[in-house]
Design a protein around this motif. Structure first.
Motif, PDB file in Angstrom:
ATOM      1  N   GLY A  22       0.793  -1.217   0.000  1.00 40.04           N
ATOM      2  CA  GLY A  22       0.000   0.000   0.000  1.00 40.04           C
ATOM      3  C   GLY A  22       0.825   1.265   0.000  1.00 40.04           C
ATOM      4  N   SER A  23       2.128   1.131   0.231  1.00 41.88           N
ATOM      5  CA  SER A  23       3.003   2.307   0.296  1.00 41.88           C
ATOM      6  C   SER A  23       3.790   2.532  -0.977  1.00 41.88           C
ATOM      7  CB  SER A  23       3.996   2.156   1.458  1.00 41.88           C
ATOM      8  OG  SER A  23       3.331   2.062   2.694  1.00 41.88           O
ATOM      9  N   VAL A  24       4.299   1.468  -1.568  1.00 45.35           N
ATOM     10  CA  VAL A  24       5.129   1.585  -2.767  1.00 45.35           C
ATOM     11  C   VAL A  24       4.207   1.414  -3.973  1.00 45.35           C
ATOM     12  CG1 VAL A  24       7.119   0.672  -4.016  1.00 45.35           C
ATOM     13  CG2 VAL A  24       7.085   0.641  -1.510  1.00 45.35           C
ATOM     14  N   LEU A  25       3.785   2.540  -4.540  1.00 44.64           N
ATOM     15  CA  LEU A  25       2.807   2.486  -5.615  1.00 44.64           C
ATOM     16  C   LEU A  25       2.870   3.730  -6.487  1.00 44.64           C
ATOM     17  CD1 LEU A  25       0.391   4.484  -4.306  1.00 44.64           C
ATOM     18  CD2 LEU A  25      -0.060   2.403  -3.036  1.00 44.64           C
ATOM     19  N   PRO A  26       2.309   3.649  -7.685  1.00 46.50           N
ATOM     20  CA  PRO A  26       1.796   2.421  -8.295  1.00 46.50           C
ATOM     21  C   PRO A  26       2.933   1.481  -8.656  1.00 46.50           C
ATOM     22  CG  PRO A  26       1.771   4.197  -9.894  1.00 46.50           C
ATOM     23  CD  PRO A  26       2.201   4.799  -8.593  1.00 46.50           C
ATOM     24  N   ARG A  27       2.684   0.197  -8.515  1.00 44.90           N
ATOM     25  CA  ARG A  27       3.707  -0.790  -8.837  1.00 44.90           C
ATOM     26  C   ARG A  27       3.480  -1.289 -10.257  1.00 44.90           C
ATOM     27  NH1 ARG A  27       1.520  -2.402  -4.320  1.00 44.90           N
ATOM     28  NH2 ARG A  27       0.778  -4.387  -5.129  1.00 44.90           N
ATOM     29  N   PRO A  28       4.513  -1.277 -11.099  1.00 45.23           N
ATOM     30  CA  PRO A  28       4.338  -1.817 -12.454  1.00 45.23           C
ATOM     31  C   PRO A  28       4.009  -3.301 -12.396  1.00 45.23           C
ATOM     32  CG  PRO A  28       6.657  -1.471 -11.990  1.00 45.23           C
ATOM     33  CD  PRO A  28       5.898  -0.871 -10.839  1.00 45.23           C
ATOM     34  N   ILE A  29       3.286  -3.758 -13.386  1.00 45.73           N
ATOM     35  CA  ILE A  29       2.861  -5.154 -13.429  1.00 45.73           C
ATOM     36  C   ILE A  29       3.638  -5.888 -14.515  1.00 45.73           C
ATOM     37  CG2 ILE A  29       0.928  -6.723 -13.884  1.00 45.73           C
ATOM     38  CD1 ILE A  29      -0.902  -4.460 -12.857  1.00 45.73           C
ATOM     39  N   ASP A 174       6.440   6.525 -26.069  1.00 46.19           N
ATOM     40  CA  ASP A 174       5.323   7.371 -25.659  1.00 46.19           C
ATOM     41  C   ASP A 174       4.456   6.616 -24.650  1.00 46.19           C
ATOM     42  OD1 ASP A 174       3.020   8.903 -25.412  1.00 46.19           O
ATOM     43  OD2 ASP A 174       2.972   9.462 -27.538  1.00 46.19           O
ATOM     44  N   PRO A 175       4.455   7.027 -23.383  1.00 44.89           N
ATOM     45  CA  PRO A 175       3.679   6.306 -22.372  1.00 44.89           C
ATOM     46  C   PRO A 175       2.178   6.374 -22.612  1.00 44.89           C
ATOM     47  CG  PRO A 175       4.532   8.347 -21.464  1.00 44.89           C
ATOM     48  CD  PRO A 175       5.167   8.180 -22.815  1.00 44.89           C
ATOM     49  N   ARG A 176       1.723   7.390 -23.364  1.00 46.79           N
ATOM     50  CA  ARG A 176       0.288   7.490 -23.648  1.00 46.79           C
ATOM     51  C   ARG A 176      -0.153   6.355 -24.556  1.00 46.79           C
ATOM     52  NH1 ARG A 176       0.708  13.450 -25.880  1.00 46.79           N
ATOM     53  NH2 ARG A 176       2.444  12.316 -26.848  1.00 46.79           N
ATOM     54  N   ILE A 177       0.707   5.955 -25.476  1.00 52.41           N
ATOM     55  CA  ILE A 177       0.357   4.852 -26.373  1.00 52.41           C
ATOM     56  C   ILE A 177       0.520   3.500 -25.663  1.00 52.41           C
ATOM     57  CG2 ILE A 177       1.004   3.673 -28.523  1.00 52.41           C
ATOM     58  CD1 ILE A 177       1.717   6.398 -29.677  1.00 52.41           C
ATOM     59  N   ILE A 178       1.528   3.385 -24.839  1.00 52.10           N
ATOM     60  CA  ILE A 178       1.714   2.144 -24.078  1.00 52.10           C
ATOM     61  C   ILE A 178       0.515   1.909 -23.160  1.00 52.10           C
ATOM     62  CG2 ILE A 178       3.158   0.955 -22.354  1.00 52.10           C
ATOM     63  CD1 ILE A 178       4.386   1.180 -25.166  1.00 52.10           C
ATOM     64  N   ASP A 179       0.008   2.981 -22.511  1.00 55.18           N
ATOM     65  CA  ASP A 179      -1.216   2.909 -21.704  1.00 55.18           C
ATOM     66  C   ASP A 179      -1.103   1.849 -20.605  1.00 55.18           C
ATOM     67  OD1 ASP A 179      -3.741   3.866 -21.086  1.00 55.18           O
ATOM     68  OD2 ASP A 179      -4.779   2.495 -22.444  1.00 55.18           O
ATOM     69  N   ALA A 180       0.064   1.799 -19.959  1.00 56.08           N
ATOM     70  CA  ALA A 180       0.339   0.747 -18.974  1.00 56.08           C
ATOM     71  C   ALA A 180      -0.495   0.915 -17.713  1.00 56.08           C
ATOM     72  CB  ALA A 180       1.827   0.755 -18.614  1.00 56.08           C
ATOM     73  N   ILE A 181      -0.726  -0.205 -17.038  1.00 54.79           N
ATOM     74  CA  ILE A 181      -1.416  -0.182 -15.758  1.00 54.79           C
ATOM     75  C   ILE A 181      -0.432  -0.486 -14.643  1.00 54.79           C
ATOM     76  CG2 ILE A 181      -3.720  -0.707 -16.597  1.00 54.79           C
ATOM     77  CD1 ILE A 181      -3.200  -3.655 -16.000  1.00 54.79           C
ATOM     78  N   GLY A 182      -0.725   0.040 -13.455  1.00 58.02           N
ATOM     79  CA  GLY A 182       0.073  -0.231 -12.261  1.00 58.02           C
ATOM     80  C   GLY A 182      -0.853  -0.654 -11.132  1.00 58.02           C
ATOM     81  N   ARG A 183      -0.324  -1.454 -10.235  1.00 52.73           N
ATOM     82  CA  ARG A 183      -1.120  -1.969  -9.110  1.00 52.73           C
ATOM     83  C   ARG A 183      -1.109  -0.974  -7.968  1.00 52.73           C
ATOM     84  NH1 ARG A 183      -2.130  -7.255  -7.035  1.00 52.73           N
ATOM     85  NH2 ARG A 183      -4.026  -7.029  -5.802  1.00 52.73           N
ATOM     86  N   LEU A 184      -2.290  -0.719  -7.396  1.00 52.06           N
ATOM     87  CA  LEU A 184      -2.388   0.125  -6.216  1.00 52.06           C
ATOM     88  C   LEU A 184      -2.626  -0.711  -4.967  1.00 52.06           C
ATOM     89  CD1 LEU A 184      -4.529   3.093  -7.613  1.00 52.06           C
ATOM     90  CD2 LEU A 184      -2.062   3.008  -7.244  1.00 52.06           C
ATOM     91  N   GLY A 185      -3.448  -1.710  -5.083  1.00 52.76           N
ATOM     92  CA  GLY A 185      -3.761  -2.562  -3.945  1.00 52.76           C
ATOM     93  C   GLY A 185      -5.152  -3.132  -4.115  1.00 52.76           C
ATOM     94  N   GLY A 186      -5.332  -4.404  -3.747  1.00 50.68           N
ATOM     95  CA  GLY A 186      -6.628  -5.037  -3.930  1.00 50.68           C
ATOM     96  C   GLY A 186      -7.042  -4.975  -5.388  1.00 50.68           C
ATOM     97  N   PRO A 187      -8.282  -4.545  -5.676  1.00 53.41           N
ATOM     98  CA  PRO A 187      -8.741  -4.461  -7.063  1.00 53.41           C
ATOM     99  C   PRO A 187      -8.451  -3.110  -7.713  1.00 53.41           C
ATOM    100  CG  PRO A 187     -10.565  -4.072  -5.590  1.00 53.41           C
ATOM    101  CD  PRO A 187      -9.368  -4.332  -4.706  1.00 53.41           C
ATOM    102  N   ALA A 188      -7.659  -2.273  -7.074  1.00 52.38           N
ATOM    103  CA  ALA A 188      -7.424  -0.910  -7.578  1.00 52.38           C
ATOM    104  C   ALA A 188      -6.152  -0.839  -8.420  1.00 52.38           C
ATOM    105  CB  ALA A 188      -7.327   0.076  -6.421  1.00 52.38           C
ATOM    106  N   TYR A 189      -6.254  -0.131  -9.543  1.00 52.38           N
ATOM    107  CA  TYR A 189      -5.138   0.031 -10.472  1.00 52.38           C
ATOM    108  C   TYR A 189      -5.051   1.503 -10.895  1.00 52.38           C
ATOM    109  CZ  TYR A 189      -5.287  -5.058 -10.901  1.00 52.38           C
ATOM    110  OH  TYR A 189      -5.262  -6.400 -10.634  1.00 52.38           O
ATOM    111  N   ALA A 190      -3.893   1.873 -11.401  1.00 50.80           N
ATOM    112  CA  ALA A 190      -3.692   3.187 -12.001  1.00 50.80           C
ATOM    113  C   ALA A 190      -3.215   2.962 -13.426  1.00 50.80           C
ATOM    114  CB  ALA A 190      -2.653   3.984 -11.216  1.00 50.80           C
ATOM    115  N   SER A 191      -3.187   4.031 -14.205  1.00 47.29           N
ATOM    116  CA  SER A 191      -2.677   3.905 -15.566  1.00 47.29           C
ATOM    117  C   SER A 191      -1.807   5.099 -15.902  1.00 47.29           C
ATOM    118  CB  SER A 191      -3.817   3.791 -16.581  1.00 47.29           C
ATOM    119  OG  SER A 191      -4.284   5.064 -16.970  1.00 47.29           O
TER     120      SER A 191
END
Length: 200
Positions: A22-29, A174-191
């Protein structure tokens, strides 16, 4: 600003996990494909993952053992073949990442279950997911056993695939085209759709 201190020498493992994840985020997947000694494919996501070096080009995966202490298929496959492929999943692959995250019996093909199209690897014998915007083909460099809970797999990147429209002639991606997701915790993600630009 007021803070709380948690003494990790006295906390049980599950509480340490909750605080760290919950502290080190967003974590790349890392959506990792591997094959066992017989060539059966496996796909599984890991968010304890990162790039450690570019010279040599090295990434690290933290692979947790099963509750009974046995190794997960990914760890066993890497031990058997010395190869794996890390995919950077995008927003469009989120549901398929979650399907691959479920616990399955050894030998189950998560690529088929999640309807992930793949082709043969180029520098390694692991399948490459063609809908992932980035794929890093890796060979096992070393691993660190961390007691009965987890092992750290260090892989050397021997080849990289990236969406052709996401990289320019200067090799800027270009990170906008990659559109990667990162883990936040539980079912929550960032992009990477959410960007803070400093102007530098």
């Amino acid at each position: 600003m007021k803070h709380r201190f948690f003494d990790f020498q006295t906390l049980p493992p599950l509480d340490r996990y909750k605080l760290l994840s919950g502290s080190v985020l967003p974590r790349p997947i890392a959506l990792v494909t591997s094959v066992d000694a017989a060539g059966h494919p496996n796909a599984a996501p890991f968010s304890f993952f990162g790039v450690l070096s570019h010279d040599p080009p090295v990434i690290a995966l933290g692979i947790e053992n099963r509750p009974d202490g046995s190794r997960k298929d990914t760890a066993r496959n890497i031990d058997e073949t010395g190869e794996f492929t890390v995919h950077i999943p995008n927003v469009a692959l989120l549901r398929q990442v979650e399907i691959c995250a479920a616990q399955y019996s050894p030998g189950v093909n998560e690529l088929d279950l999640a309807d992930l199209p793949s082709v043969a690897g180029q520098a390694v014998g692991c399948p490459r997911i063609t809908t992932a915007p980035v794929a890093l083909e890796c060979k096992l460099k070393t691993k660190v056993e961390l007691g009965s809970a987890r092992q750290i797999v260090i892989g050397e990147v021997v080849g990289l695939f990236v969406r052709a429209d996401a990289v320019n002639d200067r090799l800027h991606i270009d990170p906008r085209i990659i559109d990667a997701i990162g883990r936040l915790g539980g079912p929550a993600y960032a992009s990477t759709r959410d960007q803070l630009v400093t102007g530098q």
